[in-house]
Design an enzyme around this catalytic site. Structure first.
Site, PDB file in Angstrom:
ATOM      1  N   LYS A   1       4.860  -8.069 -17.584  1.00  0.00           N
ATOM      2  CA  LYS A   1       3.540  -7.271 -16.908  1.00  0.00           C
ATOM      3  C   LYS A   1       2.252  -7.995 -17.371  1.00  0.00           C
ATOM      4  O   LYS A   1       2.211  -7.238 -17.877  1.00  0.00           O
ATOM      5  CB  LYS A   1       3.946  -5.694 -16.631  1.00  0.00           C
ATOM      6  CG  LYS A   1       2.501  -4.856 -16.231  1.00  0.00           C
ATOM      7  CD  LYS A   1       2.927  -4.995 -14.502  1.00  0.00           C
ATOM      8  CE  LYS A   1       1.276  -3.838 -13.571  1.00  0.00           C
ATOM      9  NZ  LYS A   1       2.092  -3.776 -11.847  1.00  0.00           N
TER      10      LYS A   1
ATOM     11  N   SER B   1      -3.607  -1.844 -14.893  1.00  0.00           N
ATOM     12  CA  SER B   1      -4.506  -0.753 -15.541  1.00  0.00           C
ATOM     13  C   SER B   1      -4.014  -0.168 -14.978  1.00  0.00           C
ATOM     14  O   SER B   1      -2.367   0.507 -14.606  1.00  0.00           O
ATOM     15  CB  SER B   1      -5.645  -1.293 -13.945  1.00  0.00           C
ATOM     16  OG  SER B   1      -5.078  -1.301 -13.018  1.00  0.00           O
TER      17      SER B   1
ATOM     18  N   ASP C   1       4.130   0.019 -17.403  1.00  0.00           N
ATOM     19  CA  ASP C   1       5.153   0.094 -16.463  1.00  0.00           C
ATOM     20  C   ASP C   1       5.749  -1.846 -17.127  1.00  0.00           C
ATOM     21  O   ASP C   1       6.649  -1.768 -17.378  1.00  0.00           O
ATOM     22  CB  ASP C   1       4.518  -1.111 -15.324  1.00  0.00           C
ATOM     23  CG  ASP C   1       4.267  -0.913 -14.006  1.00  0.00           C
ATOM     24  OD1 ASP C   1       4.146   0.705 -14.604  1.00  0.00           O
ATOM     25  OD2 ASP C   1       3.164  -0.702 -13.223  1.00  0.00           O
TER      26      ASP C   1
ATOM     27  N   GLY D   1      -0.946  -4.960  -7.841  1.00  0.00           N
ATOM     28  CA  GLY D   1      -0.829  -4.046  -6.161  1.00  0.00           C
ATOM     29  C   GLY D   1      -0.113  -5.668  -5.619  1.00  0.00           C
ATOM     30  O   GLY D   1       1.008  -5.948  -5.804  1.00  0.00           O
TER      31      GLY D   1
ATOM     32  N   ASN E   1      12.298  -1.673   0.417  1.00  0.00           N
ATOM     33  CA  ASN E   1      12.675  -0.213  -0.260  1.00  0.00           C
ATOM     34  C   ASN E   1      13.032   1.180  -0.317  1.00  0.00           C
ATOM     35  O   ASN E   1      12.043   0.978   0.681  1.00  0.00           O
ATOM     36  CB  ASN E   1      11.609  -0.692  -1.952  1.00  0.00           C
ATOM     37  CG  ASN E   1      11.838   0.482  -2.830  1.00  0.00           C
ATOM     38  OD1 ASN E   1      12.670   0.527  -3.939  1.00  0.00           O
ATOM     39  ND2 ASN E   1      10.598   1.236  -3.812  1.00  0.00           N
TER      40      ASN E   1
HETATM   41  N1  LIG Z   1      14.394   3.260  -4.938  1.00  0.00           N
HETATM   42  C1  LIG Z   1      13.416   4.200  -5.400  1.00  0.00           C
HETATM   43  N2  LIG Z   1      14.075   5.565  -5.512  1.00  0.00           N
HETATM   44  C2  LIG Z   1      13.439   6.766  -5.600  1.00  0.00           C
HETATM   45  N3  LIG Z   1      11.940   6.592  -5.588  1.00  0.00           N
HETATM   46  C3  LIG Z   1      11.833   5.549  -5.874  1.00  0.00           C
HETATM   47  C4  LIG Z   1      12.137   4.556  -5.789  1.00  0.00           C
HETATM   48  N4  LIG Z   1      11.034   2.654  -5.540  1.00  0.00           N
HETATM   49  C5  LIG Z   1       9.848   4.158  -5.526  1.00  0.00           C
HETATM   50  N5  LIG Z   1      10.400   4.985  -5.823  1.00  0.00           N
HETATM   51  C6  LIG Z   1       9.554   5.724  -5.997  1.00  0.00           C
HETATM   52  O1  LIG Z   1       7.922   5.795  -6.226  1.00  0.00           O
HETATM   53  C7  LIG Z   1       6.884   5.425  -7.187  1.00  0.00           C
HETATM   54  C8  LIG Z   1       6.008   4.042  -7.423  1.00  0.00           C
HETATM   55  O2  LIG Z   1       7.135   3.216  -7.568  1.00  0.00           O
HETATM   56  P1  LIG Z   1       6.302   2.041  -8.267  1.00  0.00           P
HETATM   57  O3  LIG Z   1       7.620   0.995  -8.880  1.00  0.00           O
HETATM   58  O4  LIG Z   1       6.409   2.368  -9.708  1.00  0.00           O
HETATM   59  O5  LIG Z   1       5.398   1.103  -7.415  1.00  0.00           O
HETATM   60  P2  LIG Z   1       4.877  -0.311  -7.888  1.00  0.00           P
HETATM   61  O6  LIG Z   1       5.124  -0.706  -8.988  1.00  0.00           O
HETATM   62  O7  LIG Z   1       4.573  -1.260  -6.701  1.00  0.00           O
HETATM   63  O8  LIG Z   1       3.820   0.222  -7.941  1.00  0.00           O
HETATM   64  C9  LIG Z   1       8.141   5.442  -7.965  1.00  0.00           C
HETATM   65  O9  LIG Z   1       7.124   5.944  -9.389  1.00  0.00           O
HETATM   66  C10 LIG Z   1       9.117   6.460  -7.425  1.00  0.00           C
HETATM   67  O10 LIG Z   1       8.918   7.666  -7.771  1.00  0.00           O
HETATM   68 MG   LIG Z   2       4.018  -0.437 -10.930  1.00  0.00          MG
END
Ligand SMILES: Nc1ncnc2c1ncn2[C@@H]1O[C@H](COP(=O)(O)OP(=O)(O)O)[C@@H](O)[C@H]1O
Ligand SMILES: [Mg+2]
Length: 226
Positions: free
Chosen positions: A37, A41, A54, A118, A175
Site C-alpha cells: 500500500k 492517508s 491497510d 481511492g 464486490n
Molecule cells: N466482501 C465484503 N464483505 C464484507 N464486508 C465488506 C466487503 N467488502 C467491503 N466490505 C466492508 O466495506 C468496508 C470498506 O472496504 P475496504 O476494503 O476497506 O475499502 P477500500 O479499501 O476501497 O477503502 C470494509 O471495512 C467492510 O466493512
Molecule cells: Mg483500502
C-alpha cells in the site's frame, strides 16, 4: 516491471478486502507474493507512530516479513486525498520513491500486488494523479467496484481513464453482490469490453482465509495468478 495494481471506482468500495482475498489465494497457491500500500492517508497515531491499517492488513494477508516502511512508503494522519494529507504535514509525494519501492519488490518477489488510494483520478500532488503513477509503473490494473446502482457509470469511467493512459485492464471485481440483479456485470463487460473477474459476496472480513475461500469460489483468478 510486472505487477498488479488494484484501484477502485471510489474510496471504501472494498479494495483492501478484495486485495487481501487475492493475496491470500496467491499465498495458498505457493506464489511468493508481496502486497503493498504505497500511499496511505488516514493512518491513526498509536504510541507516537502512524499506523497505516491497510498496509498492516496486507502484510498479514501475504504472511509477509517486511517492515511497514517497505510496504507503505508514504503514510499520513489525515483521512483526506493523499495530495492534501501530505501538504498538511509539509510534505510532497514524489513518484520516484514509489516506483523504486515497486521495482525493488519486483526484483525480489514472484508477484507484486499493490493497492491504490481511492480511484485513478485521485491526486498524489498538484502535478500527479494516481493513474499517471500506475501508468509509469507498467503494472496491470484490477478495478474493484461495489455491486450497487451507479456502478456501471463509475466503472466505465475508470476503464476509460485507464485506457487513455495505456494501462492494461485485467478485469473488474464486483464486490458485495446484493441479492437483486442489477445487470452490472453484463453492462460493464459489453460497454467496457473488459473481463468481469467475478462477483465477491459479503464475507467474514475478520478471517483472511474465509475471504480467500470466497475469492476462489466466485472469482476467476487465473488471469491474475495463473
Ligand atoms: N466482501 C465484503 N464483505 C464484507 N464486508 C465488506 C466487503 N467488502 C467491503 N466490505 C466492508 O466495506 C468496508 C470498506 O472496504 P475496504 O476494503 O476497506 O475499502 P477500500 O479499501 O476501497 O477503502 C470494509 O471495512 C467492510 O466493512
Ligand atoms: Mg483500502
Amino acid at each position: 516491471m510486472r505487477g498488479i495494481y488494484l484501484t477502485g471506482t471510489d474510496t471504501e468500495v472494498g479494495k483492501t478486502i478484495v486485495t487481501r482475498a487475492i493475496v491470500r489465494a496467491a499465498v495458498r497457491r505457493g506464489i511468493d507474493v508481496v502486497a503493498l500500500k504505497p500511499v496511505e492517508s488516514g493512518a491513526p497515531e498509536v504510541d507516537g507512530e502512524l499506523v497505516p491499517e491497510d498496509a498492516v492488513a496486507l502484510i498479514e494477508a501475504a504472511r509477509s516479513q517486511e517492515g511497514i516502511g517497505d510496504i507503505c512508503r508514504y503514510r499520513f494522519p489525515d483521512p483526506v486525498s493523499p495530495h492534501l494529507a501530505a501538504e498538511r504535514v509539509g510534505r510532497a509525494i514524489e513518484p520516484g520513491p514509489i516506483l523504486e519501492l515497486l521495482a525493488g519488490h519486483a526484483r525480489r518477489h514472484e508477484l507484486v500486488i499493490a493497492e491504490g488510494a481511492g480511484g485513478l483520478l485521485v491526486p498524489l500532488s498538484d502535478t500527479l494523479l494516481y493513474g499517471d503513477l500506475i501508468a509509469e509503473s507498467g503494472f496491470a490494473l484490477v478495478i474493484v467496484a461495489p455491486n450497487v446502482l451507479g456502478t456501471i457509470n463509475a466503472t466505465l469511467q475508470t476503464v476509460e481513464a485507464a485506457r487513455r493512459r495505456n494501462i492494461e485492464v485485467l478485469g473488474v471485481v464486483l464486490n458485495q453482490t446484493p441479492p437483486t440483479e442489477l445487470g452490472n456485470a453484463d453492462a460493464i463487460a459489453t460497454h467496457g469490453a473488459v473481463p468481469i473477474l467475478g462477483e465477491l459476496p459479503t464475507a467474514d472480513i475478520g478471517d483472511t482465509d474465509a475471504l480467500a475461500d470466497a475469492a476462489e469460489r466466485t472469482l476467476n483468478l487465473d488471469p491474475l495468478l495463473g
